[in-house]
Design a protein around this motif. Structure first.
Motif, PDB file in Angstrom:
ATOM      1  N   LYS A   1      -4.235   3.878   3.394  1.00 17.46           N
ATOM      2  CA  LYS A   1      -4.871   4.063   2.082  1.00 17.46           C
ATOM      3  C   LYS A   1      -4.639   5.520   1.677  1.00 17.46           C
ATOM      4  O   LYS A   1      -3.486   5.953   1.627  1.00 17.46           O
TER       5      LYS A   1
ATOM      6  N   ARG B   1       0.810  -1.227   0.000  1.00 15.64           N
ATOM      7  CA  ARG B   1       0.000   0.000   0.000  1.00 15.64           C
ATOM      8  C   ARG B   1       0.842   1.276   0.000  1.00 15.64           C
ATOM      9  O   ARG B   1       1.651   1.453  -0.887  1.00 15.64           O
TER      10      ARG B   1
ATOM     11  N   ASP C   1     -18.047   3.539   8.302  1.00 17.46           N
ATOM     12  CA  ASP C   1     -16.780   2.926   7.897  1.00 17.46           C
ATOM     13  C   ASP C   1     -16.392   3.509   6.545  1.00 17.46           C
ATOM     14  O   ASP C   1     -16.964   3.153   5.517  1.00 17.46           O
TER      15      ASP C   1
ATOM     16  N   SER D   1     -16.094   1.216  -1.194  1.00 18.77           N
ATOM     17  CA  SER D   1     -14.724   1.570  -1.591  1.00 18.77           C
ATOM     18  C   SER D   1     -14.347   1.064  -2.964  1.00 18.77           C
ATOM     19  O   SER D   1     -13.642   1.730  -3.700  1.00 18.77           O
TER      20      SER D   1
ATOM     21  N   SER E   1      -8.584   3.844   7.275  1.00 15.53           N
ATOM     22  CA  SER E   1      -7.260   3.222   7.268  1.00 15.53           C
ATOM     23  C   SER E   1      -6.151   4.268   7.330  1.00 15.53           C
ATOM     24  O   SER E   1      -6.301   5.364   6.782  1.00 15.53           O
TER      25      SER E   1
HETATM   26  C1  LIG Z   1     -10.096  -1.175   3.143  1.00 13.13           C
HETATM   27  C2  LIG Z   1     -11.384  -1.190   3.878  1.00 13.13           C
HETATM   28  C3  LIG Z   1     -11.490  -1.832   5.127  1.00 13.13           C
HETATM   29  C4  LIG Z   1     -10.329  -2.558   5.729  1.00 13.13           C
HETATM   30  O1  LIG Z   1      -9.314  -1.677   6.075  1.00 13.13           O
HETATM   31  P1  LIG Z   1      -7.834  -2.245   6.402  1.00 13.13           P
HETATM   32  O2  LIG Z   1      -7.085  -1.034   6.848  1.00 13.13           O
HETATM   33  O3  LIG Z   1      -7.334  -2.870   5.154  1.00 13.13           O
HETATM   34  O4  LIG Z   1      -7.991  -3.241   7.495  1.00 13.13           O
HETATM   35  C5  LIG Z   1     -12.698  -1.804   5.754  1.00 13.13           C
HETATM   36  N1  LIG Z   1     -13.765  -1.187   5.215  1.00 13.13           N
HETATM   37  C6  LIG Z   1     -13.696  -0.552   4.029  1.00 13.13           C
HETATM   38  C7  LIG Z   1     -14.925   0.105   3.478  1.00 13.13           C
HETATM   39  C8  LIG Z   1     -12.507  -0.533   3.314  1.00 13.13           C
HETATM   40  O5  LIG Z   1     -12.426   0.075   2.135  1.00 13.13           O
END
Ligand SMILES: *Cc1c(COP(=O)(O)O)cnc(C)c1O
Length: 465
Positions: free
Chosen positions: A292, A95, A256, A226, A289
């Motif tokens: 990301k 990443r 989330d 996402s 995250s």
């Molecule tokens: C990427 C993602 C996660 C997981 O996040 P990590 O940091 O990889 O554990 C959870 N929910 C959504 C909507 C995501 O895009």
């Protein structure tokens, strides 16, 4: 010499080990390691002989092969690669690359002891979250912050802490699966919350949530889509109305965000929501995250109202998903880039995403020029327009126009070139398309391009360059 004769003539392992022990370049290594390498070299030669290949089974040849093995065995397995795929947040390639500041903080904090849980002002025990909490508060406008191992852990902790044994409402359009088997229904089950699906895949109205609300509802969960988009005849309720509805029932709205950005970002006509916007829209708890679009270390960041974060701070699961000092140091470094530097140039992921077509074009020309020396050896390159991707569950469907170099090699398939590039000491990861190998320059530095030139020159048999 016939095959059986040669098989009988393969030197014994202890003979090879003795030979290796006389070689000053490897003599200091433990005997077990020398024996392992010799065994691997011998088994390779045996297999080659059995399949009818002509091989040298002399002690010298096998000692040389063992030394080659030893060199491979002394390389770390987890190591740097050059990302020529054009995917900025490539999950398989780690990443987000860390900024200079983040790297420096990790080096500074991990070389010795640190203030991880210590307050120098009072000499008393401190809270590890405090190092980043105030910075994240000021960057997001949230009341309070908690940081854990990754966003998957953040979602699990939030659901366990706020909605265990209760019902959680989720729109049918948001039952997301993220790569690596993170599925909202499964995480929900693990947390002990009960998933209640509301609405339809393409349309969920406020009334759908209202009708599903009951005495046992613990939360409303919104999940950022996402890695896909629902387009066409679609509807989601207005955030403020959803928050007001939750408030009437005295339950939180959990959001989330997946990627979640600290700055508003927009590419190819698409937007990713900034965390501050979600907080301003009234979300009670937001998770995202660290590695990301934020562009830092792997972490899960939970921001929101004090009352909820306080509950999570006391949850036993928090200890199991605790963030470590390497991550905290790296995260604080990246947050400092946002607060005191220029994140669009200092944070590598943001820098790569924002490279202009002009810069990318110039870089492709440079790489092409560097590889031109290979032309007499049958390696042909051409500058081509490409499409990169953000990756990491951000901007799905948004193609980022980019530039790169297309490589074909006389007498070699692109699959073979791709394999040779990825099997080197510094693997170069690229794309194969049709009869060519493609290098997208978006995530390449000047040093990376020079490195690609050297690696290609060696592969083409043109010397070490
Ligand atoms: C990427 C993602 C996660 C997981 O996040 P990590 O940091 O990889 O554990 C959870 N929910 C959504 C909507 C995501 O895009």
């Amino acid at each position: 010499m016939n095959k059986n004769h040669q098989l009988r003539n393969i030197p014994r392992i202890d003979r090879l080990v003795t030979l290796l022990e006389q070689d000053h370049t490897v003599a200091g290594l433990p005997r077990t390691l020398l024996a392992d390498a010799a065994r691997e070299a011998v088994s390779r030669v045996r297999a080659a002989l059995k399949s009818g290949e002509a091989v040298d089974v002399s002690p010298d040849a096998l000692a040389a092969a063992s030394k080659q093995k030893l060199r491979q065995m002394s390389l770390p397995s987890l190591r740097r690669v050059i990302n020529a795929t054009g995917v900025v947040l490539h999950t398989n390639l780690g990443r987000a690359p860390l900024s200079k500041r983040a790297q420096a903080e990790v080096a500074q904090v991990t070389a010795g002891y640190s203030t991880l849980e210590y307050q120098t002002a009072t000499g008393e025990r401190g809270d590890r979250h405090d190092h980043v909490a105030r910075r994240i508060n000021s960057l997001t406008g949230a009341e309070d912050v908690l940081v854990v191992n990754n966003n998957a852990a953040a979602v699990l902790l939030v659901l366990s802490g706020l909605a265990q044994d209760k019902e959680v409402l989720v729109s049918r359009g948001q039952l997301v699966e993220v790569g690596g088997s993170f599925r909202i229904p499964d995480v929900m089950k693990q947390s002990g919350a009960k998933l209640i699906e509301v609405g339809a895949t393409n349309k969920t109205r406020l009334s759908d949530y209202r009708e599903a609300l009951g005495p046992n509802t613990g939360a409303i969960l919104k999940v950022h889509t996402s890695n896909y988009r629902i387009i066409g005849f679609t509807e989601q309720p207005d955030d403020r109305e959803l928050v007001a509805l939750a408030k009437e029932h005295n339950i939180p709205v959990i959001d989330d965000l997946g990627s979640g950005t600290l700055l508003p970002l927009s590419f190819g006509g698409w937007n990713e929501p900034a965390v501050s916007e979600r907080i301003a829209a009234g979300m009670d708890v937001v998770t995202f995250s660290g590695d990301k679009l934020l562009g830092g270390a792997q972490a899960g960041i939970i921001v929101g109202k004090k009352q909820y974060i306080n509950t999570l701070k006391r949850h036993p699961l928090l200890r199991a998903v605790r963030i470590d000092k390497l991550t905290l140091a790296a995260l604080e470094g990246t947050l400092l880039d946002y607060q005191t530097g220029n994140p669009l140039t200092d944070v590598p992921a943001l820098h790569f995403l924002h490279k202009s077509a002009e810069i990318l074009g110039q870089q492709a020309e440079q790489l092409h020029a560097l590889l031109k020396v290979l032309r007499p050896l049958g390696w042909y390159t051409k500058v081509v327009a490409l499409m990169s991707q953000a990756g990491g569950g951000a901007f799905p469907g948004a193609d980022l126009p980019s530039w790169g170099v297309r490589l074909t090699v006389e007498g070699k398939s692109p699959q073979l070139i791709d394999e040779q590039l990825r099997k080197g000491e510094i693997p170069v990861i690229c794309r194969v398309q049709g009869d060519a190998v493609l290098f997208d320059v978006r995530c390449l530095s000047v040093e990376d391009m020079e490195c690609i030139r050297r690696i290609c020159l060696v592969l083409a048999g043109g010397g070490a360059g």
